[in-house]
Design a protein around this motif. Sequence first.
Motif: not given
Length: 518
Positions: A169-179, A303-310
Amino acid sequence: MSKRKRMKKSIAPAMVLILAALSAAGCSTAGKSGGGDAAQGGGNGPVTVKVFKTHMGKGTIPDNNNAHVKYVAEKTGVQYALSTSPPGADPTENINVMIASGELPDIMRPIGGVEQTLIQQGGALALDDLLPKYAPNVWKSIPKEAWDVVRTASPDGKIYYIPKVYMIPERVPMIRKDWMDKLNLSIPKTKDEYVTLLKAFKDQDPNGNGKADEIPTLGREFGTWMDHLFAMYGVAMWEGKPEWDIYEGKIQYAGTSKNMKAAIGFMRELYSQKLLDNETFLNKGDVWQAKINNNLVGNWYHLPASLKDKVDAMRKTAPNAYVTALALPKVDGFNGFITQKSIGEAEWLIPKASEKLAPYSLKLLDFFYDPANEDFVRFGVEGLQHEVVNGKKKLLPQTEDKPLALDMQNFTTKESMDKRLDQLYPEDQAKMVKDIFEVGTKDARRIAGDGMPSSVYEGFPDIQSHKLFQEYLAKIIIGEWPIEKFDEFVDKWNKSGGDAVTKRVQEWYDKVQKYSKQ
């Protein structure tokens, strides 16, 4: 992205010009592209192949003296001449103008459904016999099911383009674990638990700046990039646009389904409680990105694959920032899933006018699919595309004044993605993204409409653009219209061409089933 690639404008207005160009062009492009006798295999140096690719990123066009161009030419005997859309230009318009003017490349990435016009009007080259001979790595890498879907895009059942293949899957819902950790929360398992979590994000200052400016979840203008809220209700969506899937036992437009009505009703409730960003329908891409990067957003879809910059941006002010996947919360009465589109989208096409250079174009393409060239494809030339730090290659950032490097491969498996993450990401971030993909894969499902050609929309540009859906979506969610107006939308959609398009989609789907049994 993100495949993903908006079909903003109908290709029909450009059709007359395109057909005229195809008729006039003949094989003139092939004659101009080849390096003299070398184009005919005469041995006077590398053959020049003109490559058109959109979405290349920052950088300048490399010339013949570029080290990347030279390396590829040395290995293949093919010198690529790269071109791309001008900065700020609409790629669909750009490619239509290019074709209409007769300035055809030798191999191109089609966009906006232009491949359908070329196929239907004889402007695309059939590749069935050429691929096994000149691009064996491409032919072997791409699974039969993908080639079968490609065949459904043409009236004669032939292969006219190389498809993109993305098996995770290219796209996935993401959430702030530290929050969540700070507020002693865990991943919500139900819709009600999810709402409770969003309220905590809104009211309990999880980013610790004392401003109460946290945004629980959000989307972008036109209702895009909030697919996680539709996914909970089993709605097939791709970057905010309804797709086609099986509803009530037959393939249907997800935008008119009962699932969609329920999902919109839920988002209307979130919006009224300010749990869904009230600027969602105003958020352009850069604004949306800035909100996430500046530690203002708890939950988003991308996209998880583009998460690094964020994550790198987040950690400038929140050193402990950590992102995890949001497994889809359960909604009673609905089977939620993340939309996965893995095969069938057109990635490379060779114009009929460039038939003489097709063997060289395919040989060039095959270089990027050859496992022996994997390291070069990923990292390019030292000093231009990468540097070596502590014995490990590290990609250099793209800049406006640095030449671009061509990459023609778009074939992704879990194994290739894991390897990419290990090579390009710090260890902790690589694990972070792998974990996100693992959760996303469990929730993802290929939809029935995966690979459906845009030709099903011919004559109905408003249906193809989703404009009517987007109008009703926005006005119902923000409370301007009641949820009951959704039924009016369904009626209008059917009467304005939806019924006719649905019939075409069913015919296409029947062809897919037939090819899959062969």
